[in-house]
Design an enzyme around this catalytic site. Structure first.
Site, PDB file in Angstrom:
ATOM      1  N   ASP A  11       0.773  -1.183  -0.073  1.00  0.00           N
ATOM      2  CA  ASP A  11       0.042   0.042  -0.001  1.00  0.00           C
ATOM      3  C   ASP A  11       0.879   1.166  -0.052  1.00  0.00           C
ATOM      4  O   ASP A  11       2.172   1.153   0.393  1.00  0.00           O
ATOM      5  CB  ASP A  11      -0.760  -0.052   1.182  1.00  0.00           C
ATOM      6  CG  ASP A  11      -1.610   1.333   1.291  1.00  0.00           C
ATOM      7  OD1 ASP A  11      -2.351   1.703   0.551  1.00  0.00           O
ATOM      8  OD2 ASP A  11      -1.717   1.906   2.429  1.00  0.00           O
ATOM      9  N   ASP A  13      -0.174   4.967   1.075  1.00  0.00           N
ATOM     10  CA  ASP A  13      -0.218   6.053   2.094  1.00  0.00           C
ATOM     11  C   ASP A  13      -0.358   5.459   3.461  1.00  0.00           C
ATOM     12  O   ASP A  13      -0.806   4.333   3.854  1.00  0.00           O
ATOM     13  CB  ASP A  13      -1.943   6.697   2.049  1.00  0.00           C
ATOM     14  CG  ASP A  13      -1.775   7.700   0.551  1.00  0.00           C
ATOM     15  OD1 ASP A  13      -2.374   8.688   0.767  1.00  0.00           O
ATOM     16  OD2 ASP A  13      -1.303   6.924  -0.437  1.00  0.00           O
ATOM     17  N   GLU A  20      -1.329  10.353   4.666  1.00  0.00           N
ATOM     18  CA  GLU A  20      -2.499  10.222   3.822  1.00  0.00           C
ATOM     19  C   GLU A  20      -2.596  11.324   2.626  1.00  0.00           C
ATOM     20  O   GLU A  20      -2.770  12.538   3.122  1.00  0.00           O
ATOM     21  CB  GLU A  20      -3.582  10.134   5.017  1.00  0.00           C
ATOM     22  CG  GLU A  20      -3.552   8.963   5.684  1.00  0.00           C
ATOM     23  CD  GLU A  20      -3.867   7.382   4.822  1.00  0.00           C
ATOM     24  OE1 GLU A  20      -4.632   7.455   3.854  1.00  0.00           O
ATOM     25  OE2 GLU A  20      -3.232   6.509   5.251  1.00  0.00           O
ATOM     26  N   ARG A  56     -14.688  12.146  -0.448  1.00  0.00           N
ATOM     27  CA  ARG A  56     -13.558  12.902   0.000  1.00  0.00           C
ATOM     28  C   ARG A  56     -13.009  13.542  -1.205  1.00  0.00           C
ATOM     29  O   ARG A  56     -12.430  14.568  -1.254  1.00  0.00           O
ATOM     30  CB  ARG A  56     -12.240  11.740   0.784  1.00  0.00           C
ATOM     31  CG  ARG A  56     -12.781  11.441   1.899  1.00  0.00           C
ATOM     32  CD  ARG A  56     -11.650  10.596   2.584  1.00  0.00           C
ATOM     33  NE  ARG A  56     -11.770   9.130   1.697  1.00  0.00           N
ATOM     34  CZ  ARG A  56     -10.719   8.235   1.864  1.00  0.00           C
ATOM     35  NH1 ARG A  56      -9.654   8.535   2.351  1.00  0.00           N
ATOM     36  NH2 ARG A  56     -10.784   7.026   1.146  1.00  0.00           N
ATOM     37  N   SER A  99      -2.463   0.970  -4.858  1.00  0.00           N
ATOM     38  CA  SER A  99      -3.026   1.844  -3.660  1.00  0.00           C
ATOM     39  C   SER A  99      -4.380   2.392  -4.072  1.00  0.00           C
ATOM     40  O   SER A  99      -4.532   2.544  -5.249  1.00  0.00           O
ATOM     41  CB  SER A  99      -2.094   3.210  -3.633  1.00  0.00           C
ATOM     42  OG  SER A  99      -2.319   3.848  -2.937  1.00  0.00           O
ATOM     43  N   ASP A 167      -1.943  -1.212   5.714  1.00  0.00           N
ATOM     44  CA  ASP A 167      -2.198  -0.312   7.193  1.00  0.00           C
ATOM     45  C   ASP A 167      -3.555  -0.602   7.587  1.00  0.00           C
ATOM     46  O   ASP A 167      -3.886   0.028   8.505  1.00  0.00           O
ATOM     47  CB  ASP A 167      -1.495   0.918   7.377  1.00  0.00           C
ATOM     48  CG  ASP A 167      -2.181   1.888   6.563  1.00  0.00           C
ATOM     49  OD1 ASP A 167      -2.591   2.873   6.875  1.00  0.00           O
ATOM     50  OD2 ASP A 167      -2.309   1.899   5.213  1.00  0.00           O
ATOM     51  N   ASN A 170      -8.723  -1.310   3.997  1.00  0.00           N
ATOM     52  CA  ASN A 170      -8.872  -1.563   2.327  1.00  0.00           C
ATOM     53  C   ASN A 170      -7.711  -2.381   2.168  1.00  0.00           C
ATOM     54  O   ASN A 170      -7.754  -2.798   0.851  1.00  0.00           O
ATOM     55  CB  ASN A 170      -8.588  -0.052   1.731  1.00  0.00           C
ATOM     56  CG  ASN A 170      -8.990  -0.170   0.194  1.00  0.00           C
ATOM     57  OD1 ASN A 170      -9.952  -0.750  -0.149  1.00  0.00           O
ATOM     58  ND2 ASN A 170      -8.207   0.394  -0.587  1.00  0.00           N
TER      59      ASN A 170
END
Length: 220
Positions: A11, A13, A20, A56, A99, A167, A170
């Site tokens: 991943d 971020d 992020e 977002r 990602s 992390d 997702n």
């Protein structure tokens, strides 16, 4: 056909980098509080990722694409990122970034680390500004897991020599799809399904778990 030693998929971020990106973009138009709250809920698995991303990104409308440079000068790598990637590449591993973040950032990470592949979401830009929309299909948890499997197949890497590092919620399906799933400073829900958890900021600790799993020779 001879295969590489293995495949590791990261991943981006809060994993390869310590920010992020979408939250930091939101600081540029004072929408950080709203966007970061949605990010946190999505990472805990409380909101569907695709829906949360749409919400977002809509908050980013009007931000100049050129202003993104301020977030990535220099690229905010987590400690050990470059050393870990170099060690894996020296051992013949394929390295990839998959990602739910954005290609604008992911492509720069790929160039800096010489990664073999990158898959991420693309922000729509018009007249030099973000439109608040994502182009094409969203890279969500399901897509991440599928991409890990497709990359392994593309490079003829056995499924038992695949590793995923992430992390948030997702990343759960991707970690489950890999032979070894590693949670990096992760939410409790992800740590619960991971094979190993790194709870420091140093990505180089991952090498120890790969040696423990006998995927990397101890000499590396």
């Amino acid at each position: 056909m001879k295969h590489s030693s293995g495949l590791i998929v990261f991943d981006m971020d809060s994993t390869l980098i310590h920010i992020e990106c979408i939250d930091e973009i939101a600081r540029l138009n004072n929408r950080y509080t709203k966007v970061s709250a949605i990010t946190e809920a999505a990472m805990r698995g409380e909101i569907d990722f695709a829906e949360s991303l749409t919400q977002r990104v809509a908050c980013l409308e009007g931000i100049k694409e050129s202003d993104l440079e301020s977030l990535f000068s220099p690229i905010p790598f987590n400690p050990g990122a470059k050393e870990l990637i170099q060690a894996l590449q020296a051992a013949g591993w394929k390295t990839a970034l998959v990602s739910g973040g954005f290609t604008w950032f992911a492509n720069r990470v790929q160039a800096a680390l010489n990664l073999d592949a990158v898959i991420a979401n693309q922000l729509e830009v018009a007249d030099g500004c973000l439109t608040g929309k994502v182009l094409g299909d969203i890279v969500d948890a399901k897509v991440k897991a599928e991409q890990l499997q497709q990359l392994a197949g593309h490079w003829n890497i056995p499924s038992d020599r695949t590793v995923a590092v992430g992390d948030g919620a997702n990343d759960a399906l991707m970690l489950k799809a890999a032979a070894v799933g590693i949670a990096f400073n992760a939410k409790p829900a992800l740590q619960a399904i991971a094979d190993y958890s790194v709870n420091s900021n140093n990505l180089l600790e991952i090498l120890g778990y790969l040696k423990q799993s006998e995927l990397i020779e101890p000499v590396i």
